[in-house]
Scaffold this motif. Structure first.
Motif, short mmCIF file in Angstrom:
data_model
loop_
_atom_site.label_atom_id
_atom_site.label_comp_id
_atom_site.label_asym_id
_atom_site.label_seq_id
_atom_site.Cartn_x
_atom_site.Cartn_y
_atom_site.Cartn_z
N SER A 86 15.00 -2.40 -8.01
CA SER A 86 15.42 -2.85 -9.34
C SER A 86 16.83 -2.41 -9.69
CB SER A 86 14.42 -2.33 -10.39
OG SER A 86 14.41 -0.90 -10.39
N VAL A 87 17.43 -1.53 -8.91
CA VAL A 87 18.80 -1.08 -9.17
C VAL A 87 19.56 -1.11 -7.85
CG1 VAL A 87 18.20 0.37 -11.14
CG2 VAL A 87 18.12 1.34 -8.84
N SER A 88 20.89 -1.10 -7.93
CA SER A 88 21.71 -1.06 -6.72
C SER A 88 22.14 0.36 -6.36
CB SER A 88 22.96 -1.95 -6.92
OG SER A 88 23.72 -1.50 -8.03
N CYS A 89 21.91 1.30 -7.24
CA CYS A 89 22.23 2.69 -6.93
C CYS A 89 21.32 3.59 -7.76
CB CYS A 89 23.71 2.99 -7.23
SG CYS A 89 24.21 2.70 -8.94
N MET A 90 21.22 4.84 -7.34
CA MET A 90 20.31 5.82 -7.93
C MET A 90 18.87 5.38 -7.74
SD MET A 90 22.64 7.99 -8.78
CE MET A 90 21.86 9.24 -9.81
N GLU A 91 17.94 5.84 -8.59
CA GLU A 91 16.52 5.58 -8.36
C GLU A 91 16.02 4.40 -9.18
OE1 GLU A 91 13.96 8.93 -8.96
OE2 GLU A 91 12.13 7.73 -8.82
N GLY A 92 15.24 3.50 -8.52
CA GLY A 92 14.61 2.37 -9.20
C GLY A 92 13.20 2.19 -8.70
N ILE A 93 12.72 0.92 -8.72
CA ILE A 93 11.35 0.64 -8.31
C ILE A 93 11.32 -0.69 -7.58
CG2 ILE A 93 10.64 -0.62 -10.39
CD1 ILE A 93 8.01 0.89 -10.29
N GLN A 94 10.39 -0.86 -6.62
CA GLN A 94 10.17 -2.12 -5.94
C GLN A 94 8.67 -2.36 -5.82
OE1 GLN A 94 11.10 -0.01 -1.61
NE2 GLN A 94 11.82 -2.05 -1.95
N ARG A 95 8.30 -3.63 -5.74
CA ARG A 95 6.89 -3.99 -5.74
C ARG A 95 6.57 -4.92 -4.57
NH1 ARG A 95 7.97 -4.80 -11.36
NH2 ARG A 95 6.99 -3.23 -12.67
N ARG A 96 5.27 -5.00 -4.25
CA ARG A 96 4.75 -6.01 -3.34
C ARG A 96 3.38 -6.43 -3.84
NH1 ARG A 96 2.87 -2.80 2.22
NH2 ARG A 96 1.32 -1.43 1.27
N LYS A 97 2.86 -7.56 -3.34
CA LYS A 97 1.56 -8.04 -3.81
C LYS A 97 0.83 -8.77 -2.70
CE LYS A 97 2.96 -12.63 -5.54
NZ LYS A 97 3.00 -13.53 -6.71
N ARG A 98 -0.45 -8.99 -2.92
CA ARG A 98 -1.25 -9.85 -2.07
C ARG A 98 -2.14 -10.71 -2.96
NH1 ARG A 98 -5.78 -5.86 0.82
NH2 ARG A 98 -6.64 -4.93 -1.08
N THR A 99 -2.60 -11.84 -2.43
CA THR A 99 -3.31 -12.84 -3.22
C THR A 99 -4.64 -13.17 -2.56
OG1 THR A 99 -1.18 -13.77 -3.88
CG2 THR A 99 -3.12 -15.14 -4.25
N CYS A 100 -5.67 -13.46 -3.38
CA CYS A 100 -7.00 -13.83 -2.89
C CYS A 100 -7.05 -15.35 -2.74
CB CYS A 100 -8.07 -13.35 -3.85
SG CYS A 100 -9.77 -13.72 -3.26
N GLY B 22 2.79 9.72 -4.68
CA GLY B 22 1.99 8.51 -4.67
C GLY B 22 2.76 7.32 -5.19
N LEU B 23 2.08 6.17 -5.27
CA LEU B 23 2.67 4.95 -5.80
C LEU B 23 2.88 5.06 -7.31
CD1 LEU B 23 0.49 2.36 -3.87
CD2 LEU B 23 2.83 3.03 -3.36
N CYS B 24 3.75 4.17 -7.85
CA CYS B 24 4.00 4.13 -9.29
C CYS B 24 2.82 3.46 -9.99
CB CYS B 24 5.30 3.38 -9.58
SG CYS B 24 6.76 4.20 -8.94
N GLU B 25 2.28 4.10 -11.01
CA GLU B 25 1.12 3.57 -11.75
C GLU B 25 1.39 3.63 -13.25
OE1 GLU B 25 -3.68 4.44 -12.33
OE2 GLU B 25 -2.36 5.99 -11.58
N PRO B 26 1.13 2.48 -13.95
CA PRO B 26 0.64 1.20 -13.42
C PRO B 26 1.76 0.40 -12.79
CG PRO B 26 0.92 1.05 -15.77
CD PRO B 26 1.20 2.49 -15.43
N ALA B 27 1.42 -0.47 -11.79
CA ALA B 27 2.45 -1.23 -11.07
C ALA B 27 3.12 -2.25 -11.98
CB ALA B 27 1.82 -1.93 -9.86
N CYS B 28 2.39 -2.77 -12.97
CA CYS B 28 2.94 -3.81 -13.85
C CYS B 28 2.79 -3.44 -15.32
CB CYS B 28 2.28 -5.15 -13.56
SG CYS B 28 2.80 -5.88 -12.01
#
Length: 464
Positions: A91-105, A391-397
């Motif tokens: 989510s950022v180009s420098c310093m600390e941010g967040i990224q996500r991934r998903k899967r679908t049923c 651990g992962l970031c919670e909640p993801a959304c």
């Protein structure tokens, strides 16, 4: 509960978000039937035909279908999770941010998840440890001499981005060079230059029959006018000749257009189960195009739907292993809990979902046995383990996600042999079963677990 021996696990946090299940059409409904369903994009490919009954299309579980034009694509298989997508951009180009991934049923029939729902994961990311800082320009250099010796030219000067130099990919805004016009007050000679060649003169014929040997001459001209050479001061004339010749060789033969022959079957049905296609082909040979004649218009193959009426095989899949049973010593009339006396425990799994002569599950193990110690609710000496990974970031959304790590009091197993003799007479590892009560020196006022939490930074909004 099973405690893996002397092992530690990172904490994973997962949030499920759905956009609602897609409704499967009634079995009698006619649909658009496709040969392939792409679970990465949820799209259908390779249309077999329209107006195909759903139950006929889904004789092959690898197929997909649409209820109508513009309708979402659905998979013929039982509902199951797709593979995780690649991690999205930070989510950022420098310093600390967040990224996500998903899967679908995806899937038509009832399965392990709800059709159309998403699962998201998020984690922190640091593209680079610092952010760009722009630099400053040095002073301008002296102006250079004029760039020409006659008429008008330019003088230039430069500066460098070193006062100070940029940091972490920064720049200096503005130009590193300036130029201004200069006038030598001297007239330059104009040298002659050729203009473009004129068109070639026409040949006597535009096409010929085979065997023709005539080679007439054709020529073209050009003028020394681009520009004319000057007289004061004198310029150089154009070099070379103002005329060019060539033979009229290679005249094309008069063209003959092609025409299609009759359609002929070229393949049997493409499948032995479910719905496939039959291909017909034709050749552009009635007659063939020749000497630049036009090819036959249209396609040289066409497809027809073929329905075998046979369901396709569905391979069996192992279910997840059951939980390990309680650690017991069969036939013993004495207590093994909290003692260095080994017992046995088992777990099972089933081969499910096999249909229509599909493959059986690979492997033969339906039950597993292992040696164990019963340490459930036993008081044991403990030691503090190292910090777990974040651990992962919670909640993801959701709002204000955080990530967590823990340090736990783990039991030691000083009085338990690591191996025992099995029923086959060979030495084998012994596992620990149950939830013991480890005793550690309190850390930060806690006896069993210390937890650290930190916010995830620069969190973008979820796309769904």
């Amino acid at each position: 509960m099973e405690i893996p021996r002397m092992s530690q696990f990172p904490l994973f946090l997962l949030v499920v978000w759905g956009f609602g299940g897609l409704e499967a059409p009634a079995e009698a409904q006619d649909v658009h039937c496709y040969e392939a369903f792409d679970e990465a994009t949820g799209s259908c490919h390779n249309l077999l035909g329209t107006g195909v009954a759903t139950q006929d299309c889904c004789l092959n579980h690898a197929y997909g279908f649409q209820a109508g034009d513009g309708a979402p694509c659905q998979s013929c298989r039982s509902a199951n999770w797709s593979q995780w997508s690649a991690w999205g951009p930070c989510s950022v180009s420098c310093m600390e941010g967040i990224q996500r991934r998903k899967r679908t049923c995806y899937g038509w029939n009832k399965g392990t998840c709800t059709e159309g729902t998403h699962e998201w994961e998020a984690r922190s990311c640091t593209p680079q440890d610092c952010c760009p800082v722009d630099g400053g320009w040095s002073s301008w250099s002296a102006w250079s001499p004029c760039s020409v010796t006659c008429l008008r030219g330019f003088e230039t000067r430069q500066r460098t981005c070193t006062n100070p130099a940029p940091v972490c990919g920064g720049i200096c805004p503005g130009n590193k060079e300036e130029r201004v016009p200069c006038d030598t007050r001297q007239i330059c000679p104009t040298h002659g230059n050729w203009g473009n060649w004129g068109n070639w003169e026409a040949c006597p014929a535009t096409c010929t029959h085979e065997g023709s040997s005539q080679k007439p001459q054709q020529q073209r001209r050009r003028l020394c006018n681009n520009p004319f050479p000057s007289t004061m001061p004198p310029g150089n004339p154009c070099p070379g000749s103002d005329r060019d010749h060539q033979d009229c060789v290679g005249l094309p033969f008069c063209p003959r257009d092609g025409n299609w022959g009759a359609w002929q079957p070229s393949s049997p049905c493409s499948v032995t189960c479910g719905v496939g296609r039959v291909v017909e082909a034709r050749r552009c040979n009635n007659p063939e195009p020749k000497y630049g004649g036009r090819n036959c218009p249209g396609q040289d193959t066409r497809n027809h739907i073929c329905n075998t009426g046979m369901p396709c095989p569905v391979d069996g899949q192992w279910t997840e292993w059951s939980q390990w049973s309680k650690c017991e010593r069969l036939g013993a009339n004495f207590r093994i809990n909290c003692e260095d006396i080994d017992g046995t425990q088992s777990r099972t799994r089933m081969c499910s979902g096999r249909a229509h002569d599909g493959k059986r599950c690979e492997g033969k193990d339906r039950i597993e046995m292992r040696s164990c110690y019963d340490i459930h609710l036993c008081s044991m000496k403990g030691t503090w383990a190292d910090w777990s990974p974040w651990g992962l970031c919670e909640p993801a959304c959701g709002p204000n996600p955080v990530r967590t790590r823990v340090k736990e009091c783990k039991p030691t197993y000083e009085n338990y042999p690591e191996q025992v003799e099995g029923q086959n007479g060979q030495m084998q590892d012994v596992n620990f079963w149950g939830k013991p009560i480890p005793k550690c020196t309190p850390l930060d006022g806690q006896k069993f677990k210390v937890e650290e939490r930190t916010p995830c930074l620069n969190v973008p909004r979820c796309e769904d």
